[in-house]
Design a protein around this motif. Structure first.
Motif, short mmCIF file in Angstrom:
data_model
loop_
_atom_site.label_atom_id
_atom_site.label_comp_id
_atom_site.label_asym_id
_atom_site.label_seq_id
_atom_site.Cartn_x
_atom_site.Cartn_y
_atom_site.Cartn_z
N HIS A 287 0.95 -1.12 0.09
CA HIS A 287 0.05 0.14 0.11
C HIS A 287 0.84 1.24 -0.17
CE1 HIS A 287 -3.72 2.02 0.55
NE2 HIS A 287 -3.12 2.82 1.66
N MET A 288 2.06 1.40 0.67
CA MET A 288 2.78 2.50 0.85
C MET A 288 3.86 2.58 -0.25
SD MET A 288 1.20 4.36 2.95
CE MET A 288 2.15 5.48 2.73
N SER A 289 4.49 1.22 -0.53
CA SER A 289 5.68 1.19 -1.35
C SER A 289 5.18 1.69 -2.67
CB SER A 289 6.27 -0.30 -1.65
OG SER A 289 5.33 -0.91 -2.25
N GLU A 290 3.93 1.50 -3.29
CA GLU A 290 3.64 2.06 -4.68
C GLU A 290 3.70 3.35 -4.86
OE1 GLU A 290 -0.42 0.85 -5.19
OE2 GLU A 290 -1.19 1.95 -3.22
N VAL A 291 3.61 4.23 -3.74
CA VAL A 291 3.80 5.80 -3.76
C VAL A 291 5.29 6.23 -3.46
CG1 VAL A 291 1.63 6.55 -4.12
CG2 VAL A 291 2.55 6.27 -1.79
N TYR A 292 5.80 5.37 -2.30
CA TYR A 292 7.10 5.79 -1.91
C TYR A 292 8.32 5.22 -3.06
CZ TYR A 292 5.47 6.42 2.78
OH TYR A 292 4.86 6.58 3.90
N SER A 293 7.99 4.51 -3.88
CA SER A 293 8.87 4.11 -4.94
C SER A 293 8.86 5.08 -5.99
CB SER A 293 8.55 2.73 -5.61
OG SER A 293 7.10 2.60 -6.34
N ILE A 294 7.88 6.09 -6.17
CA ILE A 294 8.06 7.04 -7.19
C ILE A 294 9.26 7.93 -7.43
CG2 ILE A 294 6.95 8.99 -8.11
CD1 ILE A 294 4.10 7.84 -7.38
N ASN A 295 9.90 7.96 -8.41
CA ASN A 295 11.04 8.55 -8.69
C ASN A 295 12.23 7.74 -8.43
OD1 ASN A 295 12.37 11.02 -9.79
ND2 ASN A 295 12.88 11.82 -7.59
N THR A 296 12.06 6.48 -8.16
CA THR A 296 13.38 5.65 -8.28
C THR A 296 13.44 4.79 -9.70
OG1 THR A 296 12.03 3.73 -7.42
CG2 THR A 296 12.69 5.27 -5.57
N ALA A 297 14.18 3.86 -9.47
CA ALA A 297 14.42 3.02 -10.62
C ALA A 297 12.99 2.22 -11.00
CB ALA A 297 15.70 2.29 -10.43
N ASP A 298 12.38 1.97 -10.12
CA ASP A 298 11.01 1.37 -10.37
C ASP A 298 9.96 2.04 -10.84
OD1 ASP A 298 8.86 -0.50 -10.16
OD2 ASP A 298 9.22 -1.45 -7.94
N GLY A 299 9.88 1.96 -11.97
CA GLY A 299 8.90 2.73 -12.80
C GLY A 299 7.60 2.37 -13.16
N ARG A 300 7.23 1.23 -12.61
CA ARG A 300 5.80 0.53 -13.12
C ARG A 300 4.55 1.16 -12.79
NH1 ARG A 300 7.60 -5.33 -10.12
NH2 ARG A 300 8.28 -3.54 -8.68
N LEU A 301 4.76 1.89 -11.63
CA LEU A 301 3.33 2.79 -11.74
C LEU A 301 3.49 4.07 -12.60
CD1 LEU A 301 0.76 3.75 -10.41
CD2 LEU A 301 2.05 4.58 -8.20
N THR A 302 4.56 4.80 -12.64
CA THR A 302 4.90 6.06 -13.25
C THR A 302 4.74 5.65 -14.85
OG1 THR A 302 7.29 5.73 -13.01
CG2 THR A 302 5.97 7.06 -11.44
N ASP A 303 5.21 4.52 -15.26
CA ASP A 303 5.38 4.35 -16.70
C ASP A 303 3.65 4.19 -16.95
OD1 ASP A 303 7.99 4.32 -16.97
OD2 ASP A 303 8.06 1.98 -17.00
N GLU A 304 2.67 3.31 -16.25
CA GLU A 304 1.40 3.35 -16.60
C GLU A 304 0.95 4.84 -16.55
OE1 GLU A 304 -0.55 0.87 -17.59
OE2 GLU A 304 1.33 -0.78 -17.07
N ILE A 305 1.22 5.71 -15.88
CA ILE A 305 0.70 7.07 -15.58
C ILE A 305 0.91 7.66 -16.96
CG2 ILE A 305 0.70 9.34 -14.58
CD1 ILE A 305 1.30 7.80 -12.01
N LEU A 306 2.12 7.56 -17.53
CA LEU A 306 2.88 8.29 -18.49
C LEU A 306 1.95 7.68 -19.91
CD1 LEU A 306 6.50 8.60 -18.05
CD2 LEU A 306 4.72 10.49 -18.02
N GLU A 307 1.71 6.34 -19.87
CA GLU A 307 0.92 5.62 -20.99
C GLU A 307 -0.62 6.39 -20.69
OE1 GLU A 307 0.03 3.17 -24.12
OE2 GLU A 307 1.93 4.07 -23.32
N PHE A 308 -1.29 6.43 -19.78
CA PHE A 308 -2.56 6.93 -19.62
C PHE A 308 -2.71 8.34 -20.19
CE2 PHE A 308 -5.26 9.31 -16.63
CZ PHE A 308 -6.46 8.74 -17.01
N VAL A 309 -1.72 9.33 -19.71
CA VAL A 309 -1.53 10.54 -20.20
C VAL A 309 -1.55 10.68 -21.76
CG1 VAL A 309 -0.34 12.56 -19.96
CG2 VAL A 309 -0.86 11.66 -17.89
N LYS A 310 -0.74 9.85 -22.17
CA LYS A 310 -0.24 9.98 -23.58
C LYS A 310 -1.51 9.46 -24.45
CE LYS A 310 2.70 7.67 -27.20
NZ LYS A 310 3.79 6.49 -27.40
N THR A 311 -2.40 8.37 -24.09
CA THR A 311 -3.35 7.70 -24.75
C THR A 311 -4.79 8.49 -24.41
OG1 THR A 311 -3.47 5.80 -23.30
CG2 THR A 311 -1.88 5.64 -25.18
N GLY A 312 -4.80 8.96 -23.23
CA GLY A 312 -6.15 9.20 -22.82
C GLY A 312 -7.09 8.18 -22.38
N LYS A 313 -6.49 6.73 -22.24
CA LYS A 313 -7.21 5.96 -21.72
C LYS A 313 -6.15 4.62 -21.24
CE LYS A 313 -7.35 3.86 -26.61
NZ LYS A 313 -8.01 3.38 -27.69
#
Length: 313
Positions: A287-313
């Protein structure tokens, strides 16, 4: 025969686990430590694992504006993170922290959280806005939704002077923050900006239908003790009706109610005229590591956010 099938299943699970470990940007030792913490919400233990991975101030190439007032209450404060160099107008990422409705802040003293989200945002082409809000029990429903509306209103009118594009505002929340985001999107009567003013909403480990499981003390402090009011104060129906693009996420090691609600909204969203929400389950994370990991080498959540922003879906 049953024993042979059981052994084969164990071998398959082991092979799958080894393959995941080989592909994962999460070090194996860290994954084991998160597993040991378990499916609980434990900010101190989880933060201790991630603090060494995060940047410390001063932040090179980033300009910050701290504790900007967006309303009259003491907690009506936000931080803005911008690139030092001038650039074309950028999309805006607003981040809303969690804390079980009764605690939490946009930044703790000496903590890299949640500056880490803002640093990632600037590095990824956004202007970042990190906001806090009033807490229960002093400020129960609908204070959180009202505060999110005020934040979006402030960004829509003020972010252009800070290099942001008010036509491309993305609202992201985690845990109780995700619930506030969901309630904002799903209750248009609180909107201060036409159609909610959002290009998209990202909800990380939220709850969307009250009463599916017993409410905790924090939820009761915010939503009240009258179950007859829970349906109108839930987000699910409004999320299915909104035209705002939605992204939903949960973590493999989330407490069960968050996983259940993720699956509930994921399946229900596919009945929307606008199509399914962008849904992703984060392996290995808690629950906490998913956001504490943002801006580290683990980009699995943020990669999805960028894909969402890029495609709008």
């Amino acid at each position: 025969m049953a024993l042979a099938k059981s052994v084969l299943a164990m071998v398959a699970a082991l092979v799958a686990g080894q393959a995941l470990a080989q592909q994962s940007p999460m070090p194996e030792e860290l994954a084991w430590k998160l597993t040991e913490i378990g499916r609980v919400i434990d900010p101190p233990k989880t933060a201790a694992l991630y603090v060494p991975m995060q940047q410390k101030e001063p932040y090179a190439g980033v300009k910050t504006e701290r504790d900007v007032k967006y309303g009259p209450a003491d907690r009506h404060l936000l931080d803005v993170f911008m690139p030092e160099a001038n650039s074309a107008a950028r999309p805006v990422l607003i981040y809303i922290h969690g804390g079980g409705f009764v605690a939490g802040n946009k930044r703790g003293p000496g903590s890299p959280f949640f500056d880490n989200v803002m640093l990632w945002a600037v590095r990824s082409g956004f202007v970042g806005v990190n906001a806090t809000y009033r807490l229960a029990p002093q400020s129960p429903w609908p204070a959180g939704t009202e505060d999110i509306a005020a934040v979006v209103g402030w960004v829509a009118s003020e972010i252009g002077a800070r290099g942001g594009d008010p036509a491309r505002i993305y609202l992201m929340g985690h845990s109780a923050g995700a619930i506030h985001v969901a309630n904002y999107v799903s209750h248009p009567e609180f909107h201060k900006v036409k159609d909610g003013g959002l290009a998209g909403a990202v909800m990380v480990s939220g709850l969307y239908e009250l009463g599916k499981a017993p409410l905790g003390n924090g939820e009761i402090a915010y939503y009240g003790t009258d179950p007859s009011r829970y349906a109108e104060r839930s987000a699910l129906a409004g999320l299915l009706a909104t035209k705002t693009p939605l992204m939903i996420t949960a973590a493999e090691l989330d407490p069960p109610p968050f996983v259940e609600q993720f699956e509930l909204l994921k399946q229900a969203s596919c009945k929307r005229a606008s199509g399914c929400a962008h849904a992703t389950m984060l392996p290995q994370h808690s629950h906490m590591s998913e956001v504490y990991s943002i801006n580290t080498a683990d980009g699995r959540l943020t990669d999805e956010i960028l894909e969402f922003v890029k495609t709008g879906k």
